[in-house]
Design an enzyme around this catalytic site. Structure first.
Site, PDB file in Angstrom:
ATOM      1  N   GLU A  97     -16.610   5.838   5.633  1.00  0.00           N
ATOM      2  CA  GLU A  97     -15.376   5.649   6.129  1.00  0.00           C
ATOM      3  C   GLU A  97     -15.855   6.705   7.451  1.00  0.00           C
ATOM      4  OE1 GLU A  97     -11.353   6.770   3.456  1.00  0.00           O
ATOM      5  OE2 GLU A  97     -11.148   4.872   5.309  1.00  0.00           O
ATOM      6  N   ARG A 151       0.872  -1.196  -0.097  1.00  0.00           N
ATOM      7  CA  ARG A 151      -0.117   0.515   0.278  1.00  0.00           C
ATOM      8  C   ARG A 151       1.201   1.494   0.037  1.00  0.00           C
ATOM      9  NH1 ARG A 151      -4.989  -0.169   4.335  1.00  0.00           N
ATOM     10  NH2 ARG A 151      -2.839   0.898   6.030  1.00  0.00           N
ATOM     11  N   LYS A 175      -2.747   6.477   1.109  1.00  0.00           N
ATOM     12  CA  LYS A 175      -2.416   7.061   2.841  1.00  0.00           C
ATOM     13  C   LYS A 175      -1.267   8.210   2.864  1.00  0.00           C
ATOM     14  CE  LYS A 175      -2.389   4.894   6.794  1.00  0.00           C
ATOM     15  NZ  LYS A 175      -3.458   5.048   7.595  1.00  0.00           N
TER      16      LYS A 175
HETATM   17  C1  LIG Z   1      -8.929   6.817   6.474  1.00  0.00           C
HETATM   18  C2  LIG Z   1      -8.567   5.273   7.028  1.00  0.00           C
HETATM   19  N1  LIG Z   1      -9.206   4.162   6.540  1.00  0.00           N
HETATM   20  C3  LIG Z   1      -9.293   3.339   6.494  1.00  0.00           C
HETATM   21  C4  LIG Z   1      -8.315   2.792   7.612  1.00  0.00           C
HETATM   22  C5  LIG Z   1      -7.580   1.043   8.570  1.00  0.00           C
HETATM   23  O1  LIG Z   1      -6.677   0.405   7.558  1.00  0.00           O
HETATM   24  P1  LIG Z   1      -5.796  -0.742   7.956  1.00  0.00           P
HETATM   25  O2  LIG Z   1      -7.159  -1.526   8.402  1.00  0.00           O
HETATM   26  O3  LIG Z   1      -4.847  -0.521   6.990  1.00  0.00           O
HETATM   27  O4  LIG Z   1      -5.149   0.133   9.285  1.00  0.00           O
HETATM   28  C6  LIG Z   1      -7.555   3.305   8.252  1.00  0.00           C
HETATM   29  C7  LIG Z   1      -5.768   3.087   9.416  1.00  0.00           C
HETATM   30  O5  LIG Z   1      -4.527   2.778   8.697  1.00  0.00           O
HETATM   31  C8  LIG Z   1      -7.523   5.307   7.938  1.00  0.00           C
HETATM   32  O6  LIG Z   1      -6.485   5.878   8.078  1.00  0.00           O
END
Ligand SMILES: Cc1ncc(COP(=O)(O)O)c(C=O)c1O
Length: 348
Positions: free
Chosen positions: A229, A91, A193
């Site tokens: 989200e 990612r 991210k």
């Molecule tokens: C905006 C957002 N959505 C979803 C997630 C969840 O992603 P993950 O399960 O990979 O931590 C995160 C945190 O990492 C996030 O910052």
């Protein structure tokens, strides 16, 4: 004057592992690597928590910054697990592509994580406390650069801190509110991210907190009719006929936890799963709902305020049975108590 000094973390013996929350701690070691002339160099651990960079750095002005978040888990037998670090590496590579930054190869990423975990091992919370060691990899564009162009030099670093619950309730449901703001657009950077998405979320997040909610829920940026989200986590719902459903949208972060839950719901529990549309006027289809993510783990959503409506999914005080079952399975795998699907656990 220095605005960057953070006191050293307390001695691990003085930490209350069961009440850590989610707060920065200046642990003894972090990893650094520097990108110059087309390659990563000067790699390794350092005790220096501050970074000195040129004032023209792209990360300061144009948000050329990507990051990741994952955890190290102390198992019953004393060994240490990383949960699907290859997914975070991938990612981060995708985020780098979007922001025109150099990628960190998966092997280098995982080896760096292991170095940081080992060097700060005494700060990994003991098995049974529910707490973990959070790892924060990031890359920033640096150098005297002021034009709106990708930087020529970059810093990749990983620091760590012991953490407990992200949302105060843990497995106790908390309430969320629909935001009238967007954190990302469909062709924007929501699926990456990157720091800018989180800067955009600070104000709506604060409004939600001020109104007494755990966080806000973002709706689709085109019509504001579908759930996207939950703050810094993905949304999932369990329909009244037992299906695991999670939103599909180009502006949400592809959550490692979400994909893991989709797999576990289907393969370990024989549930039907779907990535699709979740309309805010059809919430009656759901028996349970929650937020999922590395930091949030699984946090049940009690009530959801949108406009004048307040919708309670399962209960404002009790976690639903399917949410609990998925939570137990997920953390069982992460802490090494339940056998993991192939290649999900990387031993440190
Ligand atoms: C905006 C957002 N959505 C979803 C997630 C969840 O992603 P993950 O399960 O990979 O931590 C995160 C945190 O990492 C996030 O910052």
């Amino acid at each position: 004057m220095s605005l960057t000094k953070a006191p050293k973390a307390k001695n691990p013996a003085e930490l209350d592992w069961s009440n850590l929350g989610f707060t920065y701690m200046n642990l003894p070691y972090r990893y650094r690597a520097y990108w110059r002339d087309g390659e990563w160099r000067d790699t390794g651990l350092t005790e220096e928590a501050t970074i000195t960079i040129n004032e023209g750095s792209t990360c300061l002005h144009y948000g050329q910054e990507v990051f990741e978040g994952l955890k190290a888990y102390r198992c019953k037998d004393g060994s240490i697990n990383l949960f699907r670090p290859d997914q975070n590496a991938q990612r981060m590579q995708n985020s780098c592509e979007r922001l025109m930054m150099p990628k960190v190869p998966t092997e280098m990423f995982i080896n760096a994580l292991k170095e940081v975990v080992k060097a700060n091992e005494e700060y990994i919370p003991p098995y049974g406390t529910g707490a973990t060691l959070y790892l924060r990899p990031y890359i920033v564009g640096v150098g005297g650069n002021i034009g709106v162009h990708p930087a020529e030099e970059y810093i990749f670093s990983i620091f760590a801190m012991p953490v407990g619950n992200y949302f105060k309730g843990g497995l106790t449901p908390t309430n969320f509110v629909a935001s009238e703001y967007d954190r990302a657009a469909h062709k924007g950077t929501g699926a990456s991210k990157v720091g800018g998405n989180y800067a955009a979320s600070l104000f709506p997040g604060q409004l939600a907190h001020d109104a007494g909610f755990s966080d806000c829920i973002y709706l689709d940026p085109i019509n504001h009719k579908k759930i996207e989200e939950v703050g810094s986590a993905n949304f999932f719902g369990i329909t009244k006929d037992g299906k695991f459903v999670t939103p599909k949208s180009p502006s949400i972060l592809p959550s490692v936890t979400k994909f893991s839950l989709l797999y576990l719901a289907e393969h370990n529990f024989g549930m039907e799963t779907e990535q699709g549309d979740i309309y805010i006027d059809q919430l009656d289809h759901f028996a349970e709902a929650g937020a999922c993510g590395t930091a949030a783990v699984i946090s049940p959503i009690g009530g959801f305020q949108y406009g004048d409506n307040f919708h309670v999914f399962y209960s404002e005080t009790e976690v639903g049975p399917v949410t609990r079952k998925l939570y137990d399975e997920l953390i069982g795998i992460q802490f090494g108590d339940i056998e993991a699907p192939k290649n999900w656990i990387e031993k440190v």
